[in-house]
Design a protein around this motif. Structure first.
Motif, PDB file in Angstrom:
ATOM      1  N   MET A   1      57.009  62.659  63.528  1.00  0.00           N
ATOM      2  CA  MET A   1      57.592  61.312  62.987  1.00  0.00           C
ATOM      3  C   MET A   1      58.446  61.686  61.644  1.00  0.00           C
ATOM      4  N   ALA A   2      59.463  61.231  61.389  1.00  0.00           N
ATOM      5  CA  ALA A   2      60.191  61.405  60.143  1.00  0.00           C
ATOM      6  C   ALA A   2      59.791  60.603  59.006  1.00  0.00           C
ATOM      7  N   ALA A   3      58.518  60.182  59.161  1.00  0.00           N
ATOM      8  CA  ALA A   3      57.971  59.186  58.068  1.00  0.00           C
ATOM      9  C   ALA A   3      57.233  59.896  56.918  1.00  0.00           C
ATOM     10  N   THR A   4      57.448  61.332  56.923  1.00  0.00           N
ATOM     11  CA  THR A   4      56.507  62.126  55.861  1.00  0.00           C
ATOM     12  C   THR A   4      56.887  61.802  54.348  1.00  0.00           C
ATOM     13  N   ALA A   5      58.211  61.753  54.280  1.00  0.00           N
ATOM     14  CA  ALA A   5      58.757  61.344  53.038  1.00  0.00           C
ATOM     15  C   ALA A   5      58.500  60.269  52.358  1.00  0.00           C
ATOM     16  N   LEU A   6      57.920  59.279  53.125  1.00  0.00           N
ATOM     17  CA  LEU A   6      57.764  57.614  52.689  1.00  0.00           C
ATOM     18  C   LEU A   6      56.682  57.500  51.703  1.00  0.00           C
ATOM     19  N   ALA A   7      56.534  56.500  51.278  1.00  0.00           N
ATOM     20  CA  ALA A   7      55.209  56.355  50.296  1.00  0.00           C
ATOM     21  C   ALA A   7      54.247  55.811  51.362  1.00  0.00           C
ATOM     22  N   PRO A   8      52.817  56.017  51.113  1.00  0.00           N
ATOM     23  CA  PRO A   8      51.954  55.934  51.994  1.00  0.00           C
ATOM     24  C   PRO A   8      51.988  54.538  52.714  1.00  0.00           C
ATOM     25  N   GLY A   9      52.120  53.579  52.001  1.00  0.00           N
ATOM     26  CA  GLY A   9      52.248  52.352  52.865  1.00  0.00           C
ATOM     27  C   GLY A   9      53.409  52.006  53.644  1.00  0.00           C
ATOM     28  N   ARG A  10      54.518  52.517  53.166  1.00  0.00           N
ATOM     29  CA  ARG A  10      55.798  52.560  54.014  1.00  0.00           C
ATOM     30  C   ARG A  10      55.427  53.335  55.345  1.00  0.00           C
ATOM     31  N   LYS A  11      54.929  54.539  55.427  1.00  0.00           N
ATOM     32  CA  LYS A  11      54.551  55.445  56.180  1.00  0.00           C
ATOM     33  C   LYS A  11      53.733  54.837  57.268  1.00  0.00           C
ATOM     34  N   LEU A  12      52.626  54.026  56.802  1.00  0.00           N
ATOM     35  CA  LEU A  12      51.686  53.476  57.653  1.00  0.00           C
ATOM     36  C   LEU A  12      52.732  52.230  58.479  1.00  0.00           C
ATOM     37  N   SER A  13      53.367  51.592  57.911  1.00  0.00           N
ATOM     38  CA  SER A  13      54.243  50.657  58.534  1.00  0.00           C
ATOM     39  C   SER A  13      55.189  51.147  59.603  1.00  0.00           C
ATOM     40  N   ALA A  14      55.941  52.366  59.274  1.00  0.00           N
ATOM     41  CA  ALA A  14      56.660  52.970  60.266  1.00  0.00           C
ATOM     42  C   ALA A  14      55.675  53.428  61.265  1.00  0.00           C
ATOM     43  N   ILE A  15      54.620  54.012  61.307  1.00  0.00           N
ATOM     44  CA  ILE A  15      53.812  54.451  62.300  1.00  0.00           C
ATOM     45  C   ILE A  15      53.398  53.368  63.248  1.00  0.00           C
ATOM     46  N   ARG A  16      52.920  52.143  62.548  1.00  0.00           N
ATOM     47  CA  ARG A  16      52.481  51.090  63.183  1.00  0.00           C
ATOM     48  C   ARG A  16      53.759  50.467  64.092  1.00  0.00           C
ATOM     49  N   GLN A  17      54.942  50.324  63.730  1.00  0.00           N
ATOM     50  CA  GLN A  17      56.202  50.141  64.270  1.00  0.00           C
ATOM     51  C   GLN A  17      56.612  50.920  65.296  1.00  0.00           C
ATOM     52  N   HIS A  18      56.336  52.042  65.090  1.00  0.00           N
ATOM     53  CA  HIS A  18      56.648  53.208  66.070  1.00  0.00           C
ATOM     54  C   HIS A  18      55.867  53.165  67.266  1.00  0.00           C
ATOM     55  N   LEU A  19      54.476  52.639  67.123  1.00  0.00           N
ATOM     56  CA  LEU A  19      53.423  52.408  68.157  1.00  0.00           C
ATOM     57  C   LEU A  19      53.954  51.127  68.925  1.00  0.00           C
ATOM     58  N   GLY A  20      54.569  50.197  68.267  1.00  0.00           N
ATOM     59  CA  GLY A  20      54.858  48.943  68.861  1.00  0.00           C
ATOM     60  C   GLY A  20      53.909  47.915  68.862  1.00  0.00           C
ATOM     61  N   MET A  21      53.206  48.011  67.612  1.00  0.00           N
ATOM     62  CA  MET A  21      52.052  47.128  67.083  1.00  0.00           C
ATOM     63  C   MET A  21      52.230  46.128  66.047  1.00  0.00           C
ATOM     64  N   SER A  22      51.987  45.097  66.210  1.00  0.00           N
ATOM     65  CA  SER A  22      52.017  44.072  65.526  1.00  0.00           C
ATOM     66  C   SER A  22      51.056  44.363  64.061  1.00  0.00           C
ATOM     67  N   GLN A  23      51.481  43.608  62.852  1.00  0.00           N
ATOM     68  CA  GLN A  23      50.389  43.813  61.821  1.00  0.00           C
ATOM     69  C   GLN A  23      49.203  43.240  62.206  1.00  0.00           C
ATOM     70  N   ARG A  24      49.064  41.955  62.837  1.00  0.00           N
ATOM     71  CA  ARG A  24      48.089  41.179  63.564  1.00  0.00           C
ATOM     72  C   ARG A  24      47.265  41.928  64.443  1.00  0.00           C
ATOM     73  N   LYS A  25      47.863  42.727  65.040  1.00  0.00           N
ATOM     74  CA  LYS A  25      47.182  43.429  66.183  1.00  0.00           C
ATOM     75  C   LYS A  25      46.355  44.553  65.640  1.00  0.00           C
ATOM     76  N   ALA A  26      46.987  45.040  64.372  1.00  0.00           N
ATOM     77  CA  ALA A  26      46.434  46.408  63.849  1.00  0.00           C
ATOM     78  C   ALA A  26      45.230  45.626  62.985  1.00  0.00           C
ATOM     79  N   ALA A  27      45.292  44.458  62.331  1.00  0.00           N
ATOM     80  CA  ALA A  27      44.223  43.870  61.931  1.00  0.00           C
ATOM     81  C   ALA A  27      43.136  43.629  62.723  1.00  0.00           C
TER      82      ALA A  27
END
Length: 184
Positions: free
Chosen positions: A1-27
């Motif tokens: 995934m090309a998110a390695t240059a992102l800040a940690p939080g934004r990288k986590l968001s990109a990974i979650r979105q790549h997996l097609g998961m909502s924030q509520r489901k991740a929670a």
């Protein structure tokens, strides 16, 4: 995934979105609150290591995989400067991880600094063997409820799948180096 240059939080968001998961489901799956995930993903707060591990478990990643950078073409990097280590600690505990170009299932190294009175507040659990040597100061390793006081020059070996924590009850800074090798 090309998110390695992102800040940690934004990288986590990109990974979650790549997996097609909502924030509520991740929670729900991680045991964290929706607002905590939202705050982390906006990089308003840096997650504690234990919080990061909860999210990464849901996303199917290890700490090493999350922080690894893609190796550029050519010769692998051999020497790293202090500013190239990744800081993953918080609240008086510095955890500097050597993880660049680390493939999955590799051993990682941490340079750990505990300020007086600091501790890793939550019991850590991760599936690897952990070895460490105290370079300076004193620290208490708590493993499965048993306390092991360590002084400079002493080392430890643990199966870190067991709940454990480190705390510095002294008035001096404590420094240690640790290596974490995953169970294969």
């Amino acid at each position: 995934m090309a998110a390695t240059a992102l800040a940690p939080g934004r990288k986590l968001s990109a990974i979650r979105q790549h997996l097609g998961m909502s924030q509520r489901k991740a929670a729900e799956l991680s045991g964290l609150t929706h607002s905590a995930i939202s705050t982390i993903e906006q990089d308003k707060v840096s997650p504690a290591v234990s919080t990061l591990q909860k999210l990464l478990r849901v996303y199917g990643l290890s700490l090493a995989e999350f922080f690894a950078e893609k190796e550029s073409e050519g010769e692998p990097r051999v020497v790293f400067n202090a500013d190239q280590l990744l800081e993953i600690g918080s609240s008086g505990v510095s955890l500097k991880m050597l993880s660049h170009d680390v493939p999955a299932h590799s051993t990682i190294m941490l340079l750990e600094t505990y300020q007086p009175g600091s501790r890793i507040s939550e019991k850590l659990k991760h599936h690897c063997k952990e070895v460490g040597t105290l370079l300076e100061g004193e620290i208490i390793l708590t493993l499965d409820g048993l306390r092991y006081p360590l002084r400079a020059g002493q080392s430890y070996i643990i199966d870190s799948a067991a709940p454990h924590s480190f705390s510095n009850h002294s008035t001096r800074v404590c420094r240690l180096v640790s290596a974490h090798s995953p169970h294969l």
